[in-house]
Design a protein around this motif. Structure first.
Motif, short mmCIF file in Angstrom:
data_model
loop_
_atom_site.label_atom_id
_atom_site.label_comp_id
_atom_site.label_asym_id
_atom_site.label_seq_id
_atom_site.Cartn_x
_atom_site.Cartn_y
_atom_site.Cartn_z
N VAL A 157 -23.91 6.78 -7.19
CA VAL A 157 -25.08 6.71 -6.31
C VAL A 157 -26.11 5.77 -6.92
N GLY A 158 -26.41 4.68 -6.21
CA GLY A 158 -27.43 3.74 -6.64
C GLY A 158 -28.77 4.08 -6.01
N GLU A 159 -29.67 3.13 -5.99
CA GLU A 159 -31.00 3.38 -5.43
C GLU A 159 -31.05 3.03 -3.94
N GLN A 160 -30.89 1.77 -3.66
CA GLN A 160 -30.96 1.28 -2.28
C GLN A 160 -30.31 -0.10 -2.26
N PRO A 161 -29.89 -0.58 -1.08
CA PRO A 161 -29.33 -1.92 -1.03
C PRO A 161 -30.35 -2.95 -1.50
N GLN A 163 -29.11 -9.01 -1.12
CA GLN A 163 -27.78 -9.47 -0.68
C GLN A 163 -27.01 -8.40 0.08
N GLU A 164 -27.18 -7.14 -0.36
CA GLU A 164 -26.52 -6.03 0.33
C GLU A 164 -27.07 -5.87 1.74
N ASP A 165 -28.37 -6.06 1.87
CA ASP A 165 -29.04 -5.95 3.17
C ASP A 165 -28.49 -6.99 4.15
N HIS A 220 -22.98 -4.47 2.97
CA HIS A 220 -22.10 -3.75 2.05
C HIS A 220 -22.84 -3.46 0.75
N PRO A 221 -22.56 -2.29 0.14
CA PRO A 221 -23.26 -1.94 -1.10
C PRO A 221 -22.75 -2.72 -2.31
N PHE A 222 -23.62 -2.99 -3.23
CA PHE A 222 -23.27 -3.57 -4.54
C PHE A 222 -22.45 -4.85 -4.45
N VAL A 223 -22.86 -5.77 -3.62
CA VAL A 223 -22.19 -7.08 -3.56
C VAL A 223 -23.00 -8.15 -4.29
N THR A 255 -22.26 4.35 -3.23
CA THR A 255 -23.28 4.47 -2.20
C THR A 255 -24.68 4.40 -2.82
N ASN A 256 -25.68 4.61 -2.00
CA ASN A 256 -27.06 4.54 -2.45
C ASN A 256 -27.85 5.75 -1.95
N ALA A 257 -28.91 6.09 -2.70
CA ALA A 257 -29.77 7.21 -2.30
C ALA A 257 -30.48 6.88 -0.99
N TYR A 284 -28.01 4.28 -16.75
CA TYR A 284 -29.03 3.34 -16.28
C TYR A 284 -28.62 2.74 -14.94
N HIS A 285 -29.60 2.23 -14.25
CA HIS A 285 -29.29 1.42 -13.07
C HIS A 285 -28.87 0.03 -13.56
N PRO A 286 -27.84 -0.57 -12.96
CA PRO A 286 -27.40 -1.90 -13.43
C PRO A 286 -28.52 -2.95 -13.43
#
Ligand code: URA
Length: 205
Positions: free
Chosen positions: A50-54, A57-59, A63-66, A90-92, A172-174
């Motif tokens: 689970v990440g934070e938000q797109p 680039q994801e927006d 797609h998530p984490f691109v 996914t994201n929160a 950590y968050h990437p």
């Protein structure tokens, strides 16, 4: 006598129960985003990240984490020996929150109420995927997963917590790794992430 019309609870935006993610109006972030970005990965994945938000680039891609954070995650998976098919990403929060800075769209941390509104979708993903282990990337993800605004990342880093019948591992968050200027700190943070993924994998057996 006259009755005062009372709006049903569902008429309040935060009480909406939309069936499609892209039609979600549970908070206001949809207005500024290109589209909603849902989770992706194997429907049988035992690990949910689970990440934070797109991001920007994801927006745009839907797609998530691109973007850069996703590229870094791929390196973490490689180093940890975790395969992509074991992981659902996914994201929160499912809409990109940003503010303009010149021509760029600068990431803004989602507010607690936005994280709470979007928990509706995370719950659906949890029910569908039923992961054994959740890996929370950073503080926003951790707060969302634990349903508490008062947790701090530092206490939880790398330590597994049992929550609602499944393990939660916090790393950590990437984007933190991408941001931190000091090479030594970067290496350490990367190691925390790799060790967290390894731990998540070990918790499956
Ligand atoms: N950062 C996140 O937390 N999620 C993404 O999907 C991309 C960047």
């Amino acid at each position: 006598g006259a009755t005062i019309p009372i709006a049903p609870a569902d008429a309040q935006p935060e009480r909406q129960q939309p069936s499609k993610l892209d039609e979600c109006r549970r908070c206001d972030l949809w207005q500024y985003a290109t589209q909603a970005v849902g989770g992706e990965g194997s429907k049988k994945a035992p690990i949910m990240l689970v990440g934070e938000q797109p991001g920007d680039q994801e927006d745009l891609a839907g797609h998530p984490f691109v973007g850069p954070a996703g590229k870094l995650l791929d390196k973490v998976f490689d180093a940890a020996g975790v395969e992509r098919r074991e992981i659902y990403l996914t994201n929160a929060v499912k809409h990109f929150k940003w503010e303009p800075r010149g021509k760029r769209r600068l990431h803004k941390t989602p507010a607690q109420r936005e994280v709470e509104a979007c928990h509706y979708w995370l719950d659906k993903e949890l029910a569908a995927i039923k992961p054994k282990v959740i890996v929370a990337l950073g503080a926003t993800a951790l707060k969302s997963v634990l349903g508490s605004g008062s947790v701090t990342l530092k206490d939880k880093l790398g330590k597994p917590i049992m929550h609602e019948g499944r393990w939660v591992v916090t790393v950590y968050h990437p984007s933190y790794i991408l941001r931190v200027p000091d090479e030594e700190a970067k290496r350490e943070a990367f190691k925390v992430m790799v060790d967290g993924l390894k731990l998540a994998h070990e918790l499956l057996s």
